[in-house]
Design an enzyme around this catalytic site. Structure first.
Site, PDB file in Angstrom:
ATOM      1  N   ASN A 155       0.882  -1.165   0.000  1.00 52.11           N
ATOM      2  CA  ASN A 155       0.000   0.000   0.000  1.00 52.11           C
ATOM      3  C   ASN A 155       0.920   1.215   0.000  1.00 52.11           C
ATOM      4  OD1 ASN A 155      -1.811   2.032   0.470  1.00 52.11           O
ATOM      5  ND2 ASN A 155      -2.889   0.983   2.133  1.00 52.11           N
ATOM      6  N   ARG A 164      -2.689  -1.970  -3.564  1.00 50.33           N
ATOM      7  CA  ARG A 164      -3.898  -1.160  -3.442  1.00 50.33           C
ATOM      8  C   ARG A 164      -3.773  -0.003  -4.429  1.00 50.33           C
ATOM      9  NH1 ARG A 164      -5.371   3.191   1.121  1.00 50.33           N
ATOM     10  NH2 ARG A 164      -7.506   3.544   0.464  1.00 50.33           N
ATOM     11  N   HIS A 180     -12.608   3.044  -0.581  1.00 51.26           N
ATOM     12  CA  HIS A 180     -12.632   2.071   0.526  1.00 51.26           C
ATOM     13  C   HIS A 180     -13.434   0.828   0.141  1.00 51.26           C
ATOM     14  CE1 HIS A 180     -12.278   5.521   3.728  1.00 51.26           C
ATOM     15  NE2 HIS A 180     -11.066   5.064   3.408  1.00 51.26           N
ATOM     16  N   HIS A 209     -17.225   2.684   7.508  1.00 53.43           N
ATOM     17  CA  HIS A 209     -15.756   2.563   7.607  1.00 53.43           C
ATOM     18  C   HIS A 209     -15.254   3.892   8.158  1.00 53.43           C
ATOM     19  CE1 HIS A 209     -11.639   1.397   6.023  1.00 53.43           C
ATOM     20  NE2 HIS A 209     -11.512   2.695   6.247  1.00 53.43           N
ATOM     21  N   LEU A 210     -14.860   3.895   9.436  1.00 54.26           N
ATOM     22  CA  LEU A 210     -14.489   5.149  10.092  1.00 54.26           C
ATOM     23  C   LEU A 210     -13.053   5.081  10.568  1.00 54.26           C
ATOM     24  CD1 LEU A 210     -17.780   5.403  12.235  1.00 54.26           C
ATOM     25  CD2 LEU A 210     -17.396   6.235   9.910  1.00 54.26           C
ATOM     26  N   GLY A 211     -12.138   5.610   9.771  1.00 52.67           N
ATOM     27  CA  GLY A 211     -10.726   5.674  10.147  1.00 52.67           C
ATOM     28  C   GLY A 211     -10.273   7.110   9.983  1.00 52.67           C
ATOM     29  N   GLY A 258      -9.621   8.327   7.000  1.00 51.41           N
ATOM     30  CA  GLY A 258     -10.627   8.553   5.981  1.00 51.41           C
ATOM     31  C   GLY A 258     -11.897   7.858   6.466  1.00 51.41           C
ATOM     32  N   ARG A 298     -10.341  15.914   6.363  1.00 51.58           N
ATOM     33  CA  ARG A 298     -11.214  16.304   5.241  1.00 51.58           C
ATOM     34  C   ARG A 298     -12.619  16.580   5.747  1.00 51.58           C
ATOM     35  NH1 ARG A 298     -10.163  11.020   1.865  1.00 51.58           N
ATOM     36  NH2 ARG A 298      -8.527  10.537   3.347  1.00 51.58           N
ATOM     37  N   ARG A 345      -8.229   9.562  19.124  1.00 50.27           N
ATOM     38  CA  ARG A 345      -7.907   9.375  20.549  1.00 50.27           C
ATOM     39  C   ARG A 345      -7.675  10.712  21.222  1.00 50.27           C
ATOM     40  NH1 ARG A 345      -4.408   4.246  19.110  1.00 50.27           N
ATOM     41  NH2 ARG A 345      -4.103   5.620  17.352  1.00 50.27           N
ATOM     42  N   GLY A 372     -14.244   3.203  14.034  1.00 43.54           N
ATOM     43  CA  GLY A 372     -15.434   2.346  14.087  1.00 43.54           C
ATOM     44  C   GLY A 372     -15.226   1.122  14.971  1.00 43.54           C
ATOM     45  N   GLU A 373     -13.999   0.576  14.957  1.00 42.87           N
ATOM     46  CA  GLU A 373     -13.734  -0.642  15.734  1.00 42.87           C
ATOM     47  C   GLU A 373     -13.483  -0.352  17.205  1.00 42.87           C
ATOM     48  OE1 GLU A 373     -10.428  -2.631  13.771  1.00 42.87           O
ATOM     49  OE2 GLU A 373     -11.416  -2.333  11.843  1.00 42.87           O
ATOM     50  N   ASN A 374     -13.014   0.873  17.499  1.00 44.03           N
ATOM     51  CA  ASN A 374     -12.512   1.126  18.862  1.00 44.03           C
ATOM     52  C   ASN A 374     -13.306   2.102  19.708  1.00 44.03           C
ATOM     53  OD1 ASN A 374      -9.979  -0.471  18.943  1.00 44.03           O
ATOM     54  ND2 ASN A 374      -9.502   0.777  17.148  1.00 44.03           N
ATOM     55  N   GLU A 415      -8.043  -5.082   4.786  1.00 42.99           N
ATOM     56  CA  GLU A 415      -7.931  -4.843   3.346  1.00 42.99           C
ATOM     57  C   GLU A 415      -6.790  -5.661   2.746  1.00 42.99           C
ATOM     58  OE1 GLU A 415      -8.145  -0.793   4.682  1.00 42.99           O
ATOM     59  OE2 GLU A 415      -9.103  -0.230   2.809  1.00 42.99           O
TER      60      GLU A 415
END
Ligand code: ADP
Length: 403
Positions: A8, A95, A184, A212-214, A216, A245, A288, A336-338, A387
């Site tokens: 990537n 990617r 994504h 998908h929340l990172g 981006g 963004r 965080r 999203g995961e945390n 991914e």
């Protein structure tokens, strides 16, 4: 057994993984950041899946360019006995962010494909050149291996015209391929399949909303296994609020800045790609850090968090209306995961629609899991995205390696 090197390549970073797609896990990985800056950072790690104990090397040299980055990674990999050749890597998967109107599926990289990716640089000036650099550098330093390109836009080629069409002059749009492509996609596809597996239901029977929340961030609406809407558009600027963004805004704002406020297109690009979103609103692009400041009642951080939640609710509600019925809502990627609190807040107004979160499962679990109550009309899940694994499997499929 198939071993694949996944690359990537970003404008100033390079992420690599050597995966064994049979065991679905990594044998080694490397991360190079701050390429082209005075002080870079480079890490290579061997995992214990190699049969040897895990070991890591980190250094902070000046890394001139992507060629120097990969060359040094390969030297350290050699020392750690995880050089791709030594591990029997059979293919390299890349990617590639923008596949434009024509690339729907992963493809073997040929000179023609490479030329097409280069042409798409106009639509993705921040991403495709870096992706292409990754392909070329890897071919130079690891000759003789096939390369597969996996496009971030691919999963969204099924968007119906009503969802991908911008309501602008049709001739102008057609002439320059101006439409919504979505990004994504590899993650949305992977996560939606895992969601179906966790629920024990066929992917093709489920209506899903994937968030998908990172750094981006993007949302997608998936109807009976096919993507029917997504929040990113011609470029990855549209949609949800992101680390740097803004997501959706009135295009009149851009015209105003250029025409009346003396900003150049490059300055507007920097504003929208680097100085907006969480960074622009609060000075904290990292979630965080944002949350730590929300806990201290920092006004800017609280506003940024509220804007994020408001935008998420608009997309979730909008996609629900597009789909008619929703079977699952899934959160993925770093935020999203945390961030349990964000998941709860994003869905907190949907009680009357039958969405019920199990607070304990939301706050205390880990890994793939359902976080809604058994009585909830819609299953809500957390599914870690992967991914790289999806790209590794795509290499298997394209090259027929999996057997
Ligand atoms: P990308 O792949 O787009 O760079 P990631 O999916 O890695 O992004 O997500 C990065 C974001 O996730 C950052 O804002 C980071 O602060 C946030 N994040 C990661 N782990 C946690 C955590 N434990 N708690 C809160 N936020 C987290």
């Amino acid at each position: 057994m198939t071993r694949v090197l996944i690359i990537n390549s970003g404008s100033s970073s390079l992420k690599l993984q050597i995966l064994d797609t049979a065991v679905e896990d990594e044998l080694a990985w490397a991360l190079v950041e701050r390429i082209g800056e005075p002080s870079g950072i480079l890490t290579v790690r061997r995992t214990d899946l190699t049969g040897m104990p895990a070991e890591e090397r980190t250094e902070e040299p000046t890394i001139e360019d992507h060629t120097a980055a990969l060359a040094r990674v390969l030297e350290l990999a050699d020392e750690l006995e995880v050089h791709p050749t030594e591990l029997g890597v059979q293919a390299i998967g890349h990617r590639v962010v923008h596949g434009g109107p024509d690339f729907h599926e992963p493809v073997l990289v040929t000179p023609e494909v490479e030329a097409d990716i280069e042409e798409l640089e106009l639509l993705a000036p921040l991403h495709n050149p870096a992706n292409l650099r990754g392909i070329r550098v890897a071919r130079d330093l690891l000759p003789g291996l096939p390369h597969v390109a996996v496009f971030d836009t691919g999963f969204f080629h099924t968007l119906p015209a009503a969802a991908h069409t911008y309501a602008i002059d049709r001739e102008t749009a057609r002439r320059w391929d101006l439409r919504r492509y979505g990004f994504h996609g590899t993650s949305h596809e992977f996560v939606s399949h895992r969601t179906a597996a966790v629920l024990g239901r066929p992917h093709g029977e489920l209506n899903q909303i994937v968030l998908h929340l990172g750094n981006g961030a993007s949302a997608s609406a998936i109807e009976a296994g096919r993507a029917v809407d997504t929040s990113m558009g011609l470029t990855p600027l549209e949609g949800l609020v992101m680390g740097t963004r803004p997501g959706d805004l009135d295009p009149g704002l851009i015209i105003h800045l250029i025409r009346n406020r003396g900003m150049s297109p490059d300055e507007v690009s920097t504003l929208l790609n680097r100085q907006s979103g969480l960074e622009g609103l609060s000075g904290a692009r990292d979630f965080r850090e944002l949350l730590a400041r929300v806990d201290e009642d920092d006004d800017d951080a609280v506003l940024a968090y509220d804007v994020v939640i408001h935008r998420l609710r608009r997309y979730i509600g909008g996609y629900w209306a597009v789909l008619g019925t929703v079977d699952a809502i899934t959160f993925t990627a770093g935020v999203g995961e945390n961030v349990a609190r964000l998941r709860a807040d994003a869905l907190s107004t949907l009680g009357s629609w039958g969405v019920e979160i199990d607070a304990d499962a939301n706050e205390n679990g880990s890994g793939e899991r359902v976080i809604s109550t058994p009585g909830s009309k819609v299953a809500v899940l957390v599914v870690p995205t992967d991914e790289e694994l999806a790209i590794g499997r795509a290499c298997d499929d394209v090259l027929g390696l999996g057997g």
